[in-house]
Design an enzyme around this catalytic site. Structure first.
Site, mmCIF file in Angstrom:
data_model
loop_
_atom_site.group_PDB
_atom_site.id
_atom_site.type_symbol
_atom_site.label_atom_id
_atom_site.label_comp_id
_atom_site.label_asym_id
_atom_site.label_seq_id
_atom_site.Cartn_x
_atom_site.Cartn_y
_atom_site.Cartn_z
ATOM 1 N N THR B 144 28.453 0.851 37.317
ATOM 2 C CA THR B 144 29.210 0.583 38.537
ATOM 3 C C THR B 144 29.947 1.836 38.983
ATOM 4 O O THR B 144 30.398 2.638 38.159
ATOM 5 C CB THR B 144 30.225 -0.569 38.330
ATOM 6 O OG1 THR B 144 31.170 -0.554 39.406
ATOM 7 C CG2 THR B 144 30.993 -0.412 37.032
ATOM 8 N N SER B 179 39.409 -2.259 35.365
ATOM 9 C CA SER B 179 39.490 -3.629 34.835
ATOM 10 C C SER B 179 38.789 -3.629 33.482
ATOM 11 O O SER B 179 38.048 -2.697 33.160
ATOM 12 C CB SER B 179 38.798 -4.632 35.761
ATOM 13 O OG SER B 179 37.382 -4.499 35.662
ATOM 14 N N TYR B 181 36.343 -5.394 32.761
ATOM 15 C CA TYR B 181 34.921 -5.351 33.096
ATOM 16 C C TYR B 181 34.456 -3.906 33.341
ATOM 17 O O TYR B 181 33.470 -3.452 32.759
ATOM 18 C CB TYR B 181 34.635 -6.205 34.339
ATOM 19 C CG TYR B 181 33.447 -5.718 35.111
ATOM 20 C CD1 TYR B 181 32.153 -5.884 34.608
ATOM 21 C CD2 TYR B 181 33.599 -5.025 36.318
ATOM 22 C CE1 TYR B 181 31.053 -5.393 35.296
ATOM 23 C CE2 TYR B 181 32.512 -4.542 37.003
ATOM 24 C CZ TYR B 181 31.234 -4.723 36.490
ATOM 25 O OH TYR B 181 30.161 -4.221 37.160
ATOM 26 N N HIS B 182 35.160 -3.202 34.223
ATOM 27 C CA HIS B 182 34.746 -1.824 34.511
ATOM 28 C C HIS B 182 34.780 -0.970 33.246
ATOM 29 O O HIS B 182 33.932 -0.103 33.035
ATOM 30 C CB HIS B 182 35.643 -1.215 35.591
ATOM 31 C CG HIS B 182 35.443 -1.808 36.966
ATOM 32 N ND1 HIS B 182 36.301 -2.741 37.501
ATOM 33 C CD2 HIS B 182 34.471 -1.625 37.892
ATOM 34 C CE1 HIS B 182 35.870 -3.094 38.709
ATOM 35 N NE2 HIS B 182 34.764 -2.434 38.978
ATOM 36 N N LYS B 185 31.643 -1.221 31.245
ATOM 37 C CA LYS B 185 30.544 -0.399 31.754
ATOM 38 C C LYS B 185 30.701 1.067 31.320
ATOM 39 O O LYS B 185 29.718 1.768 31.077
ATOM 40 C CB LYS B 185 30.489 -0.479 33.284
ATOM 41 C CG LYS B 185 30.137 -1.863 33.835
ATOM 42 C CD LYS B 185 28.646 -2.163 33.736
ATOM 43 C CE LYS B 185 28.277 -3.398 34.534
ATOM 44 N NZ LYS B 185 26.844 -3.728 34.488
#
Lengths: 424, 424
Positions: B144, B179, B181-182, B185
């Site tokens: 991302t 976050s 989530y980020h 990644k």
């Protein structure tokens, strides 16, 4: 200061807990004894005969009158960690409670996954627990110099000012970790930086170099306080391993050309650095990085020094260059900054002739406990499965006389490899 | 080319699988339907009535004569993944099979831990499986643009040349993810780069921007092929959510000042970019990063465009600025490079008036399915526990007439929050 030492039964954690206790802090040790389990998994016990944690703590109390609390459990278990925070109310958390060996993480997929999940989830739990129970608590987290890899530029302490296309910013120093273990520490660093930002936590990431030595003033008080001393290919750090090899006149095993240069420090500086970080807490919302080492050496330089020190004990050892089981540069530029801890008052114990003598001396003292079958590298970075159940490498060279054959009994090739303990 | 699409039942995965099949590749879809489970957990189903995977695949076959294989299972389950590799022998793995919503990862500790463990372990498993079963296989991994954060310098594609104290090196671009989530990644990217180095794997990390749209030529063939369209505060991307808000004349909810600038792309470009990456594989040992987006917009610019497009449908909506539930810069420099995919032949579908019209049109078409209680942000980055079982925020503004009250029934505050599915 109320300080909880996570992983306080381990190689760095134990002397740190004692040092902090001696210095007058209220200390709690948090440990699940996984490190002791790995001794059995690998068939590679500590050279020094360490005692159980209860016996260690009783001995400490007898000598000093100081009580160290112990919390037995796993930091990946949030309920357990919550209990610690509610009962002990730490003002600082010193977090050593991670799988710390690069070769262990490179054994196979299970060990890689275990290392990353264990380390990342443990640290996430600590961050959430601080946020939930003790938002002023200062996290002092053990990272590693290995997060940086070996870039062709000077390594700064955590951050670097970058000028690019006419603009500039101070950004996290780019990371090039060299094992699944080192990667887990990079993941941790990113997670901690983020939590400091969103929750205004205080954190210090201690990017520690390779630690050598085993004795501190506190540990030396009593044989029952002795620290662990790992010399096997998985958990043994280079200098400690060389000392053991010298003690049994086993060739010093340098991987590849030996130009691999790293930061090193004496374990007496580890314990002091941790206290300095605790006493000088990061501000609210501050994510701070200190490079925690005192001198740079190449692996070949270390081997040369041990060779000379061993000679004084009448021990003649040659230096063998083995094919490097790791994927790494064997000759490279390396210049890492490390001024922040000295600015806070660290007075380094530099690697001296007398220290080298005492290190070799420890290895000689426990020579009968040395198992020469666990010295040579069996974990190869290039393989995805390193089956340690197979017989160890055969290229074992001349060794010193052994007082009994028992110490060698574990290296018979029938070491059974157990799975790492999964996260609940 | 034999291509396995991990997460091939999801928002990006499904149209990608169809597109690759249409283009003549042998495609396998790998999915465990966790994304569908989260619809239930969050009480936030897709706007479009998607069909089961078997029905989707039967419909695809009926229209095109092309068969897509399906493997139902979890990539965090290595035995399952091994079966895929042995049976399908993929030449490329397109890896979408991760928890992909920043707000989901920020709900609470369990969701943060789940997101990181699920994503990191899944990707580690894929890397080990390639190494073990198919070392020539090319990993095309969805990353991302959010990995970079918003530095004050131009964002390069994965790497940056840094000059420092008279020396220079090309190093990984520093990451400042916003976050859990980020962060997952970022962890993946580091893990992949390392495996390319030690095992000479081939990998392309597609740092994708925010995707908008739902229709591709393939998806449009039949109602039973319809793609999912998320508009809730957790999984809905900004532009899609604005379209739904416009359709029911709910104010467009811009977080904070709206100066947050990001890269965006049409879902038709997502599918094309993935094919371009597959057709032009990375070399052995190469870890390659493409920034996968076509245009930059601020959130306010998007809201303004949707406001204008909605007006043509007779829909008048105002723009509300809510307190930003995220911790992020609301005004910042942003200039990210994205030339590598156009160099490979990407012809971008830029955000046009007619596309905006068609997006609003989809939202209007399914207006009766819209649940306005799931639009407003309830996951706050500053909190460590966001209890989504509480009643939703009350500040819901004027809305369009509803054909029945049923669609609103899920937003009654009794949504029960389930635990994320743990790793086995």
């Amino acid at each position: 200061m109320r300080i909880a030492v996570l992983g306080g039964d381990g190689y760095c954690g134990w002397p740190t807990a004692l040092y902090l206790s001696q210095r007058g802090h209220d200390v709690a040790i948090v440990d699940n004894f996984l490190r002791r389990l790995w001794d059995h998994e690998l068939g590679a016990p500590t050279l020094t005969p360490i005692r159980s944690l209860p016996e260690r703590l009783r001995t400490w109390h007898r000598h000093t009158g100081k009580a160290i609390e112990s919390f037995v459990g796993d930091v990946t278990d949030y309920e357990f960690l919550s209990t610690l925070f509610k009962e002990f109310e730490p003002e600082a958390i010193v977090h050593f409670a991670e799988q710390r060996a690069a070769p262990y993480s490179m054994i196979d997929r299970q060990h890689a996954v275990f290392t990353q999940v264990n380390n990342v989830v443990g640290t996430l739990n600590v961050l959430f627990a601080i946020r939930e129970f003790q938002p002023e608590c200062h996290l002092v987290k053990l990272g590693t110099m290995g997060e940086y890899g070996t870039p062709n530029i000077d390594i700064e302490e955590g951050f670097i000012k970058i000028q690019h296309n006419g603009r500039e910013d101070v950004l996290p120093f780019p990371k090039q970790p060299g094992s699944f273990y080192h990667l887990s520490k990079v993941h941790d660093s990113h997670n901690i930086a983020f939590c400091c930002k969103i929750w205004e936590l205080r954190a210090t990431d201690l990017n520690q170099g390779v630690v050598y030595g085993t004795v501190t003033d506190e540990v030396a008080l009593d044989e029952a306080l002795v620290n662990r001393f790992d010399y096997d290919e998985v958990f043994g750090t280079a200098l400690n391993r060389f000392c053991v090899q010298a003690a049994i006149q086993h060739p010093l095993t340098v991987y590849g050309k030996g130009g691999q240069t790293r930061g090193f420090l004496d374990i007496r500086d580890t314990v002091r650095c941790v206290e300095l970080a605790c006493l000088n807490a990061a501000g609210r919302g501050e994510f701070r990085v200190f490079n925690q080492f005192t001198e740079q050496f190449s692996v070949s330089q270390l081997a040369d020094m041990i060779q000379v020190a061993a000679h004084k004990f009448g021990l003649c050892v040659r230096i063998d260059h083995l094919p490097d089981p790791r994927v790494e540069s064997e000759q490279h530029y390396y210049n890492a900054k490390h001024t922040k801890l000295t600015d806070l008052g660290l007075k380094p114990h530099l690697l001296s002739e007398s220290l080298l003598d005492s290190l070799v001396n420890i290895a000689v003292k426990y020579r009968d406990r040395i198992d020469d079958s666990i010295l040579l590298p069996r974990v190869n970075w290039r393989e995805a499965r390193n089956d340690r159940r197979r017989a160890p490498a055969l290229a074992v060279a001349a060794k010193a006389p052994r007082s009994n054959g028992k110490a060698n009994g574990r290296g018979n090739g029938r070491v059974r490899q157990v799975s790492p303990v999964p996260v609940a």
